[in-house]
Write an enzyme that holds these catalytic residues in place. Sequence first.
Site, PDB file in Angstrom:
ATOM      1  N   ILE A  12       0.833  -1.202   0.000  1.00 35.20           N
ATOM      2  CA  ILE A  12       0.000   0.000   0.000  1.00 35.20           C
ATOM      3  C   ILE A  12       0.868   1.253   0.000  1.00 35.20           C
ATOM      4  CG2 ILE A  12      -1.772   1.298   1.236  1.00 35.20           C
ATOM      5  CD1 ILE A  12      -2.889  -1.228   0.059  1.00 35.20           C
ATOM      6  N   THR A  40       2.795  -7.594   6.324  1.00 35.66           N
ATOM      7  CA  THR A  40       1.677  -8.341   5.739  1.00 35.66           C
ATOM      8  C   THR A  40       1.927  -8.673   4.276  1.00 35.66           C
ATOM      9  OG1 THR A  40       0.092  -7.366   7.285  1.00 35.66           O
ATOM     10  CG2 THR A  40      -0.794  -8.200   5.207  1.00 35.66           C
ATOM     11  N   THR A  41       2.605  -7.779   3.569  1.00 33.39           N
ATOM     12  CA  THR A  41       2.812  -7.955   2.125  1.00 33.39           C
ATOM     13  C   THR A  41       3.555  -9.235   1.776  1.00 33.39           C
ATOM     14  OG1 THR A  41       2.761  -5.574   1.748  1.00 33.39           O
ATOM     15  CG2 THR A  41       3.871  -6.896   0.081  1.00 33.39           C
ATOM     16  N   HIS A  49      -8.838 -10.296  -5.919  1.00 34.40           N
ATOM     17  CA  HIS A  49     -10.224 -10.743  -5.794  1.00 34.40           C
ATOM     18  C   HIS A  49     -11.118 -10.114  -6.851  1.00 34.40           C
ATOM     19  CE1 HIS A  49      -9.770 -12.980  -2.052  1.00 34.40           C
ATOM     20  NE2 HIS A  49      -8.924 -12.044  -1.662  1.00 34.40           N
ATOM     21  N   LYS A 249     -12.878 -15.024   4.272  1.00 35.00           N
ATOM     22  CA  LYS A 249     -13.110 -15.743   3.022  1.00 35.00           C
ATOM     23  C   LYS A 249     -12.762 -17.228   3.124  1.00 35.00           C
ATOM     24  CE  LYS A 249     -12.402 -11.630   0.152  1.00 35.00           C
ATOM     25  NZ  LYS A 249     -12.143 -10.678   1.236  1.00 35.00           N
ATOM     26  N   ARG A 312      -2.639 -10.056   9.273  1.00 32.03           N
ATOM     27  CA  ARG A 312      -3.490  -9.085   8.613  1.00 32.03           C
ATOM     28  C   ARG A 312      -4.057  -8.124   9.657  1.00 32.03           C
ATOM     29  NH1 ARG A 312      -5.569 -14.258   7.642  1.00 32.03           N
ATOM     30  NH2 ARG A 312      -7.639 -14.755   8.464  1.00 32.03           N
ATOM     31  N   SER A 343      -5.995  -6.307  -3.618  1.00 32.21           N
ATOM     32  CA  SER A 343      -6.797  -6.078  -4.827  1.00 32.21           C
ATOM     33  C   SER A 343      -7.197  -4.613  -4.966  1.00 32.21           C
ATOM     34  CB  SER A 343      -8.063  -6.937  -4.786  1.00 32.21           C
ATOM     35  OG  SER A 343      -7.778  -8.261  -4.383  1.00 32.21           O
ATOM     36  N   CYS A 438      13.963 -27.569  -2.702  1.00 31.09           N
ATOM     37  CA  CYS A 438      14.936 -27.790  -1.610  1.00 31.09           C
ATOM     38  C   CYS A 438      14.965 -26.648  -0.616  1.00 31.09           C
ATOM     39  CB  CYS A 438      16.329 -28.057  -2.167  1.00 31.09           C
ATOM     40  SG  CYS A 438      17.279 -26.578  -2.578  1.00 31.09           S
ATOM     41  N   CYS A 443      21.267 -23.941  -2.705  1.00 29.02           N
ATOM     42  CA  CYS A 443      21.752 -22.633  -3.153  1.00 29.02           C
ATOM     43  C   CYS A 443      22.022 -21.653  -2.016  1.00 29.02           C
ATOM     44  CB  CYS A 443      20.756 -22.010  -4.136  1.00 29.02           C
ATOM     45  SG  CYS A 443      19.140 -21.619  -3.408  1.00 29.02           S
TER      46      CYS A 443
END
Length: 478
Positions: A12, A40-41, A49, A249, A312, A343, A438, A443
Amino acid sequence: MYDVTIIGAGVIGNFIARELSRYKLNIGIIEKDNEVSNGTTKANSAIIHGGYDAKPGTKMAKFNSEGNPMFDKVCEELDVPFKRIGSLVLAFNDKDMEMVEELYNRGIENNIPNMQIIGKEKVKEMEPNINEDIIGALYSPTAGIVGVYELAIALAENAVDNGVELILNSEVKDIEKVDDGYKILTNNGEMKSKYVINCAGVYADKINNMVANETFKIIPKRGQYYILDKSAGDITNHIIFQTPNEFGKGVLIAPTVHGNIIVGPDSQELSDNERDQIHTSSSNLNYVRNTALKSIDKVPFNKTITNFSGLRAEPSTGDFIIGESQEAKGFINVAGIKSPGLSSAPAIAQYVVDLIKEIDNGLDENTDFNPRREMIVFDQLTKEKKVELIKKDPRYGRIICRCENITEGEIVDSIKKNVGAMTVDGIKRRVRPGAGRCQGGFCGPRVMEILARELNKDIEEVVKDGNKSNILTGKTKS
């Protein structure tokens, strides 16, 4: 002095910064962590959505319906993976079908295009692995999936390209109202800003309360997920929801833009002092697993490659909190941005820019604004372009991550960008070494060596994610 300071470098805050960089403004983004997209991202479902779920008349409904169609252009400009694969909300009984019809009617009021209520035969045709007791579903073709932290990072890079200053490792301790704006006090000193935009996620209420009386609270909620190996990727073609309940949801099953399968989340309310708690638990993951099996009983959980949890910011108001504080002029809250926050993000950003324009009596355009940003994804190049690139830089000919076919050149490029990776997970979120089967077992050490070399650090200083997440503590042999 900044014209605008944004607190929080999640998706945001970064969307708002990029939109504001279209104008002649001195803009800063303050982030308490050592990386963008670290809250949160970095840990959510990465779903765009359709917009049928939010109650008509709410900010969630308005911004979801406006934001969804904006993703094609934004992701094309920023070279971010995005796919419109559509979603299905499943009904298993008459009560579920009543909810499907309610969602459809909400979608009509929210101006969501091309929705359909479909029967069992059509659902099975679209999704052969759906459980047999399905009786119908709501189909929303405009729903999509996105690389969410790639998007947040790309937004920050493009904003910085266009003149925004990113200030990491700076936690806001207090904010004072002064004659010409605000004085922001951080652990690294103070700065002044004419306007402040609060995008602090699960801490947005704390930031608001520094300048105004408490008008809302953020309730942190944790959701836990499974990520399945790419070999499970054909289990579903669409985003699969069950009908929503009091927890949100609900548990979804969906492809990711990179070909994995994501399953989750649950919803667990946390206390005020647990706002950073992102551990997982067997009991919550078992709930996610058992609930998902109601949709598709063939989900191959034995192909799980990792679990994670995300936070969230649940607003006490029940809706997004977006607007100028009545008590603190020039202080704008963008808070409680729970699902469908991702969204809604591009539309929210435009709305906030319009607020600044209104408060400031207009803004002068930045005629040098460049909306584009490019990434080299070596595995997606043609054979001819791969050969050409390796001739220019042999590092693109050295595979570091075998699971995802990521080259040394891509890793170095992710470090050298203007919002470059500083950590092992920062590289993982940009170019995906460690995101495969893995999980960095092969790596990881090479990524650490490259980070140490390119940042001119001792390898013991390289961290996994946060500043205190050291990986090495010393040598086992002298």
